[in-house]
Design an enzyme around this catalytic site. Sequence first.
Site, PDB file in Angstrom:
ATOM      1  N   SER A 144      32.209 -33.142 -13.021  1.00 24.24           N
ATOM      2  CA  SER A 144      32.901 -33.797 -11.983  1.00 24.24           C
ATOM      3  C   SER A 144      32.240 -33.966 -10.695  1.00 24.24           C
ATOM      4  O   SER A 144      31.591 -33.212  -9.846  1.00 24.24           O
ATOM      5  CB  SER A 144      34.001 -32.618 -11.725  1.00 24.24           C
ATOM      6  OG  SER A 144      34.987 -32.901 -10.668  1.00 24.24           O
ATOM      7  N   LYS A 170      33.185 -37.559 -14.714  1.00 27.11           N
ATOM      8  CA  LYS A 170      34.514 -37.519 -14.260  1.00 27.11           C
ATOM      9  C   LYS A 170      34.146 -37.887 -12.579  1.00 27.11           C
ATOM     10  O   LYS A 170      33.675 -37.240 -12.005  1.00 27.11           O
ATOM     11  CB  LYS A 170      35.304 -36.397 -14.307  1.00 27.11           C
ATOM     12  CG  LYS A 170      36.430 -36.106 -13.226  1.00 27.11           C
ATOM     13  CD  LYS A 170      37.237 -34.775 -13.650  1.00 27.11           C
ATOM     14  CE  LYS A 170      37.573 -33.970 -12.708  1.00 27.11           C
ATOM     15  NZ  LYS A 170      38.375 -32.672 -12.932  1.00 27.11           N
ATOM     16  N   LYS A 172      35.907 -38.280  -8.725  1.00 29.15           N
ATOM     17  CA  LYS A 172      37.080 -38.074  -7.728  1.00 29.15           C
ATOM     18  C   LYS A 172      37.508 -39.345  -7.279  1.00 29.15           C
ATOM     19  O   LYS A 172      36.739 -40.282  -6.810  1.00 29.15           O
ATOM     20  CB  LYS A 172      36.742 -37.198  -7.026  1.00 29.15           C
ATOM     21  CG  LYS A 172      36.522 -35.668  -7.463  1.00 29.15           C
ATOM     22  CD  LYS A 172      37.566 -35.001  -7.956  1.00 29.15           C
ATOM     23  CE  LYS A 172      37.557 -33.670  -8.341  1.00 29.15           C
ATOM     24  NZ  LYS A 172      38.806 -33.132  -8.707  1.00 29.15           N
ATOM     25  N   ASP A 197      39.935 -38.480 -11.477  1.00 30.07           N
ATOM     26  CA  ASP A 197      40.771 -37.636 -11.121  1.00 30.07           C
ATOM     27  C   ASP A 197      40.976 -37.900  -9.456  1.00 30.07           C
ATOM     28  O   ASP A 197      40.417 -37.706  -8.744  1.00 30.07           O
ATOM     29  CB  ASP A 197      39.806 -36.142 -11.090  1.00 30.07           C
ATOM     30  CG  ASP A 197      40.809 -34.942 -10.686  1.00 30.07           C
ATOM     31  OD1 ASP A 197      42.105 -35.042 -10.428  1.00 30.07           O
ATOM     32  OD2 ASP A 197      40.548 -33.849 -10.725  1.00 30.07           O
ATOM     33  N   GLU A 222      43.421 -38.107 -14.213  1.00 31.18           N
ATOM     34  CA  GLU A 222      43.749 -37.026 -13.893  1.00 31.18           C
ATOM     35  C   GLU A 222      44.811 -36.835 -12.941  1.00 31.18           C
ATOM     36  O   GLU A 222      44.396 -37.319 -11.777  1.00 31.18           O
ATOM     37  CB  GLU A 222      42.589 -36.110 -14.022  1.00 31.18           C
ATOM     38  CG  GLU A 222      42.879 -34.909 -13.898  1.00 31.18           C
ATOM     39  CD  GLU A 222      41.637 -33.827 -13.818  1.00 31.18           C
ATOM     40  OE1 GLU A 222      40.603 -34.305 -14.050  1.00 31.18           O
ATOM     41  OE2 GLU A 222      41.801 -32.595 -13.402  1.00 31.18           O
ATOM     42  N   ASP A 247      46.707 -31.819 -14.459  1.00 27.16           N
ATOM     43  CA  ASP A 247      45.843 -30.784 -14.268  1.00 27.16           C
ATOM     44  C   ASP A 247      46.864 -29.752 -13.380  1.00 27.16           C
ATOM     45  O   ASP A 247      47.673 -28.958 -13.780  1.00 27.16           O
ATOM     46  CB  ASP A 247      44.905 -31.270 -13.408  1.00 27.16           C
ATOM     47  CG  ASP A 247      43.939 -30.128 -12.723  1.00 27.16           C
ATOM     48  OD1 ASP A 247      44.573 -28.829 -12.696  1.00 27.16           O
ATOM     49  OD2 ASP A 247      42.781 -30.387 -12.132  1.00 27.16           O
ATOM     50  N   LYS A 271      43.115 -25.138 -17.288  1.00 31.01           N
ATOM     51  CA  LYS A 271      42.186 -24.318 -16.480  1.00 31.01           C
ATOM     52  C   LYS A 271      42.972 -22.662 -16.673  1.00 31.01           C
ATOM     53  O   LYS A 271      44.133 -22.858 -15.872  1.00 31.01           O
ATOM     54  CB  LYS A 271      42.496 -24.776 -14.986  1.00 31.01           C
ATOM     55  CG  LYS A 271      41.510 -25.912 -14.647  1.00 31.01           C
ATOM     56  CD  LYS A 271      41.572 -26.085 -13.029  1.00 31.01           C
ATOM     57  CE  LYS A 271      40.929 -27.632 -12.990  1.00 31.01           C
ATOM     58  NZ  LYS A 271      41.351 -28.090 -11.647  1.00 31.01           N
ATOM     59  N   GLY A 299      37.638 -27.024 -14.502  1.00 32.46           N
ATOM     60  CA  GLY A 299      36.820 -26.179 -13.662  1.00 32.46           C
ATOM     61  C   GLY A 299      37.223 -25.970 -12.291  1.00 32.46           C
ATOM     62  O   GLY A 299      38.108 -26.686 -12.013  1.00 32.46           O
TER      63      GLY A 299
HETATM   64  O1  OSB Z   1      40.930 -31.076  -9.882  1.00 34.02           O
HETATM   65  O2  OSB Z   1      39.609 -30.555 -11.494  1.00 34.02           O
HETATM   66  C1  OSB Z   1      39.968 -30.478 -10.194  1.00 34.02           C
HETATM   67  C2  OSB Z   1      37.391 -28.395  -8.305  1.00 34.02           C
HETATM   68  C3  OSB Z   1      38.290 -27.826  -7.543  1.00 34.02           C
HETATM   69  C4  OSB Z   1      39.622 -27.967  -7.468  1.00 34.02           C
HETATM   70  C5  OSB Z   1      39.991 -28.820  -8.442  1.00 34.02           C
HETATM   71  C6  OSB Z   1      39.257 -29.706  -9.445  1.00 34.02           C
HETATM   72  C7  OSB Z   1      37.864 -29.453  -9.243  1.00 34.02           C
HETATM   73  C8  OSB Z   1      36.986 -30.338 -10.141  1.00 34.02           C
HETATM   74  C9  OSB Z   1      35.418 -29.485 -10.094  1.00 34.02           C
HETATM   75  O3  OSB Z   1      37.189 -31.216 -10.462  1.00 34.02           O
HETATM   76  C10 OSB Z   1      35.570 -28.781 -11.509  1.00 34.02           C
HETATM   77  C11 OSB Z   1      34.353 -27.989 -11.856  1.00 34.02           C
HETATM   78  O4  OSB Z   1      33.361 -28.571 -12.413  1.00 34.02           O
HETATM   79  O5  OSB Z   1      34.227 -26.727 -11.626  1.00 34.02           O
HETATM   80 MG    MG Z   2      41.621 -32.008 -11.451  1.00 38.80          MG
END
Ligand code: OSB
Ligand code: MG
Length: 377
Positions: A144, A170, A172, A197, A222, A247, A271, A299
Amino acid sequence: MPIAQAAASVALQGFELRVLHIPLVSPFTTSFGTETVREVIVVRALTSDGDGWGEIVTQEAPLYSSEYTRGAWDVAQRFLIPALLDQGVVAPEHVVDILEPFIGHRMTKAGLELAVLDAALRTEGRPLGEYLGAIRDRVPSGVSVGIQRDPAALVEVVAGYLDAGYVRIKIKIKPGRDVAETAAVRDAFGTIPLQVDANSAYTLADIDTLAELDRFDLLLIEQPLQEDDLLDHATLAGRLRTPVCLDESITSAKAAADALALGAASVINIKAGRIGGYLEAVRIHDLCRDAGVAVWCGGMLETGLGRAANAALAALPGFTLPGDVSASNRFYARDIVTQPAELVDGHIAVPTGAGLGVEIDPVALEDFTVERAEIRR
Ligand code: OSB
Ligand code: MG
């Protein structure tokens, strides 16, 4: 498959909670903010047969979900831990029922459940993956990538992760930082597995912008809309070619079933923290598998503890898309376990030792601790 064989009960003597501050290797920016230090709560269940470890994945502020570290710290000590200690002997599968009267606080519940589960499985010598129903010994690793200064900087960062071997990227996105970013990554790297995402940053008024993303052949988008926008997600899904993945909206197995019934998602990010634990995660896995819906493991910048558990979960058969199960060094220069997860040939190994299958590094744990509490029976 539901859990095939229940875990042993444990005689709870108490819990130790610690708030940790672990520096990130680089700032992590999402549509809701930038983190430079991971604030997280580590849970240690103290039982007559030994300790179990878990992690409460709240963040410092309630920006991703309504939960946040100091809220978790309070509710755990004031309500959840006393309820568990009142029972004395607890089976991991019953933690969720014991805590059920207390509304919400699923991340906190998940961390407590994981610690009890780890303690139970360690006494039995049984690995978490085997217990959950894992069918793989390693899982493909996606990464991510946070919002960067500009598209060129993003391309540079993504190049580094591709060189390291990550099999899926992925990125953001947020309003104004979406189409150009996605185009830059697609143009630079061709047909790599790519997804975006939004962390709830859009509304249905943004439908035309979101539809522009259709031309990039993304694996999925996402959580474009807010947590409780199930109907709007269904409307959006009907207008996009890109599969919609949820999510934040998936807070339980019930929420997952509702989302699928409404057509609000065609892929689900599981998650364990967000939904109240690894056992609820298996329930969502099972219902999606029955419905023919792909899932992947999300994650929350887990430490080596939660990362080990995520690898075990992601090894279940329904996890058909690569998860955000990246190597420890994607976020941390120093982890709190002795064998941090490593990326080997684009994969993360599922631990084979009892319970989580990783051991705490007591010096690192102590170094990152900013507050500690112990609650005894
Ligand atoms: O939206 O998936 C998410 C991290 C913190 C809060 C929300 C998200 C995330 C990540 C990181 O995208 C995922 C990871 O590699 O732990
Ligand atoms: Mg997410």
